[in-house]
Design an enzyme around this catalytic site. Structure first.
Site, short mmCIF file in Angstrom:
data_model
loop_
_atom_site.label_atom_id
_atom_site.label_comp_id
_atom_site.label_asym_id
_atom_site.label_seq_id
_atom_site.Cartn_x
_atom_site.Cartn_y
_atom_site.Cartn_z
N ARG A 18 0.84 -1.35 0.09
CA ARG A 18 0.13 -0.04 -0.10
C ARG A 18 0.98 1.26 -0.06
NH1 ARG A 18 -2.35 -3.42 -1.39
NH2 ARG A 18 -4.07 -4.54 -0.44
N SER A 24 -10.43 1.10 3.87
CA SER A 24 -9.84 0.92 4.96
C SER A 24 -8.82 1.85 5.53
CB SER A 24 -8.80 -0.24 4.78
OG SER A 24 -9.38 -1.38 4.41
N GLU A 50 -3.44 4.18 6.44
CA GLU A 50 -3.48 3.98 4.72
C GLU A 50 -4.03 5.16 4.22
OE1 GLU A 50 -4.96 -0.08 3.49
OE2 GLU A 50 -5.82 1.00 1.81
C1 LIG Z 1 -15.64 1.78 -0.25
C2 LIG Z 1 -14.06 1.90 -0.64
C3 LIG Z 1 -13.20 0.70 -0.73
C4 LIG Z 1 -11.89 0.66 -0.91
N1 LIG Z 1 -11.39 -0.62 -1.19
C5 LIG Z 1 -10.01 -0.64 -1.21
C6 LIG Z 1 -9.12 -1.61 -1.46
O1 LIG Z 1 -9.96 -2.87 -1.67
N2 LIG Z 1 -7.98 -1.68 -1.85
C7 LIG Z 1 -7.24 -0.26 -1.83
O2 LIG Z 1 -5.96 -0.30 -1.86
N3 LIG Z 1 -7.96 0.50 -1.54
C8 LIG Z 1 -9.05 0.75 -1.23
N4 LIG Z 1 -10.03 2.01 -1.10
C9 LIG Z 1 -9.18 3.28 -1.05
C10 LIG Z 1 -8.99 3.84 -2.49
O3 LIG Z 1 -10.03 3.60 -3.04
C11 LIG Z 1 -7.79 3.44 -3.11
O4 LIG Z 1 -6.62 3.66 -2.32
C12 LIG Z 1 -7.56 4.40 -4.48
O5 LIG Z 1 -6.56 3.80 -5.17
C13 LIG Z 1 -7.31 5.76 -4.30
O6 LIG Z 1 -7.56 6.52 -5.53
P1 LIG Z 1 -8.13 7.94 -5.62
O7 LIG Z 1 -8.12 8.30 -7.04
O8 LIG Z 1 -9.41 8.07 -4.89
O9 LIG Z 1 -6.89 8.71 -5.12
P2 LIG Z 1 -7.22 10.10 -3.85
O10 LIG Z 1 -7.63 9.61 -2.65
O11 LIG Z 1 -8.01 11.05 -4.70
O12 LIG Z 1 -5.53 10.42 -3.61
C14 LIG Z 1 -4.84 9.66 -2.67
C15 LIG Z 1 -3.33 10.40 -2.79
O13 LIG Z 1 -2.77 10.00 -3.96
C16 LIG Z 1 -2.61 11.45 -4.58
N5 LIG Z 1 -2.88 11.18 -5.96
C17 LIG Z 1 -4.13 10.85 -6.58
N6 LIG Z 1 -4.07 10.86 -7.79
C18 LIG Z 1 -2.89 11.30 -8.45
C19 LIG Z 1 -1.88 11.49 -9.38
N7 LIG Z 1 -2.59 11.04 -10.56
N8 LIG Z 1 -0.73 11.69 -9.33
C20 LIG Z 1 -0.07 12.03 -8.22
N9 LIG Z 1 -0.72 11.84 -6.96
C21 LIG Z 1 -2.00 11.54 -7.01
C22 LIG Z 1 -3.38 12.41 -3.89
O14 LIG Z 1 -2.86 13.68 -3.75
C23 LIG Z 1 -3.38 11.78 -2.45
O15 LIG Z 1 -2.21 12.06 -1.60
C24 LIG Z 1 -11.31 1.86 -0.85
C25 LIG Z 1 -11.94 3.17 -0.58
C26 LIG Z 1 -13.39 3.16 -0.53
C27 LIG Z 1 -14.00 4.22 -0.20
#
Ligand SMILES: Cc1cc2nc3c(=O)[nH]c(=O)nc-3n(C[C@H](O)[C@H](O)[C@H](O)COP(=O)(O)OP(=O)(O)OC[C@H]3O[C@@H](n4cnc5c(N)ncnc54)[C@H](O)[C@@H]3O)c2cc1C
Length: 277
Positions: free
Chosen positions: A153, A199, A269
């Site tokens: 992660r 999580s 996380e």
């Molecule tokens: C219901 C639910 C279930 C989930 N299940 C899982 C799971 O099974 N496994 C898991 O690993 N995660 C899970 N997650 C967490 C999340 O969906 C993941 O971590 C996802 O990959 C985050 O992507 P995001 O676009 O929402 O990132 P954001 O929340 O928008 O950003 C996260 C971080 O990454 C940075 N960031 C985003 N995009 C970029 C980019 N293009 N370039 C550089 N930095 C960037 C942001 O600045 C921030 O620091 C879950 C979340 C929810 C709400």
């Protein structure tokens, strides 16, 4: 060149639905817009599904990445970093391509998933990524997966992820569809509904954080409008009207309770952004 909204609410840009305002907010729909905003120092958000934004907001520019182009080419998928991973996973399954079965139902963008090495059900981004295109210090570079410093992660990627090249070999279409659907069903069975960021903590070695929080007696605990889910103690839910402060209070309570009971320091996380007080 695109328009910024001034003093814009960030709660609409993240899945907790909490948090204050950004000094300026823009949506990037093209690579040019994403590069322009990131080059000017804007904080890049994908779907906001792994962040908790402070109630006092973010004193800077934020760009929400809505780039969405993707194509299958040979054994690979070339996609923009704003593509929703669950959508891509569905497209893999529909095209009989293997590698993203674990991501069925995952609500993040491909770029956010690469940054955090998102994963589930034994799969993760590190397994499926071939390379990423990153903007860092005004330069665009391509990093092969082995240069991304992937850990559990986490990644060592610095800068803005613009594009990804993912492995997408053809497989047995029926098996891929079945596994994807099974993973989605597992998600629905084990994870609570409601506004959350998935999580909150990483597993502590082999010990699931949810189990530790549960055994520390905090399942169902609440603060204001936030609650440690009675279904899965590693999820904090905004039951309506929660502030990021409420969520943070539960995070701190869980960290303290698990440390006092087990001597284990839970690692977060989710990422905390902006100002909380
Ligand atoms: C219901 C639910 C279930 C989930 N299940 C899982 C799971 O099974 N496994 C898991 O690993 N995660 C899970 N997650 C967490 C999340 O969906 C993941 O971590 C996802 O990959 C985050 O992507 P995001 O676009 O929402 O990132 P954001 O929340 O928008 O950003 C996260 C971080 O990454 C940075 N960031 C985003 N995009 C970029 C980019 N293009 N370039 C550089 N930095 C960037 C942001 O600045 C921030 O620091 C879950 C979340 C929810 C709400």
């Amino acid at each position: 060149m695109f328009d910024y909204f001034r003093d814009a609410p960030l709660n609409r840009c993240c899945t907790f639905l909490t948090g204050g305002r950004a000094r300026r907010l823009a949506y990037a729909y093209t690579q040019e817009e994403l590069c322009e905003a990131a080059d000017c120092g804007a904080l890049v958000l994908g779907r906001g599904s792994n962040v908790l934004v402070g109630d006092a907001g973010y004193d800077g520019d934020v760009v929400v990445n809505r780039t969405a182009s993707r194509t299958f080419s040979g054994e690979f998928c070339e996609c923009d970093s704003g593509v929703l991973l669950s959508l891509l996973s569905r497209e893999y399954a529909a095209a009989g391509r293997t590698g993203l079965e674990w991501a069925y139902g995952l609500p993040g963008s491909a770029g956010g998933a690469a940054i955090g090495n998102a994963g589930a059900f034994g799969g993760c981004m590190a397994d499926v990524l071939d390379s990423v295109t990153v903007l860092s210090g005004g330069k665009v570079r391509e990093l092969k997966a082995e240069e991304c410093g992937f850990k559990y992660r986490a990644s060592g990627i610095r800068g803005t992820v613009l594009k990804l090249r993912l492995k997408a070999p053809l497989g047995d279409a029926e098996t891929i569809r079945e596994l994807s659907e099974r993973n989605l069903a597992r998600r629905r069975k084990t994870q609570p509904l409601g506004a959350s960021a998935g999580s909150v903590f990483k597993a502590a070695g082999l010990l699931p954080a949810g189990l530790l929080i549960d055994r520390a007696g905090l399942k169902g605990a609440s603060a204001g409008g936030a609650e440690i889910s009675p279904i899965h103690a590693n999820f904090i839910i905004n039951r309506g009207g929660a502030t990021s402060g409420d969520v943070l209070r539960l995070i701190l309570e869980a960290e303290t309770a698990v440390f006092l009971k087990y001597g284990i320091r839970l690692e977060r996380e989710i990422k905390l952004l902006g100002e909380f007080f």
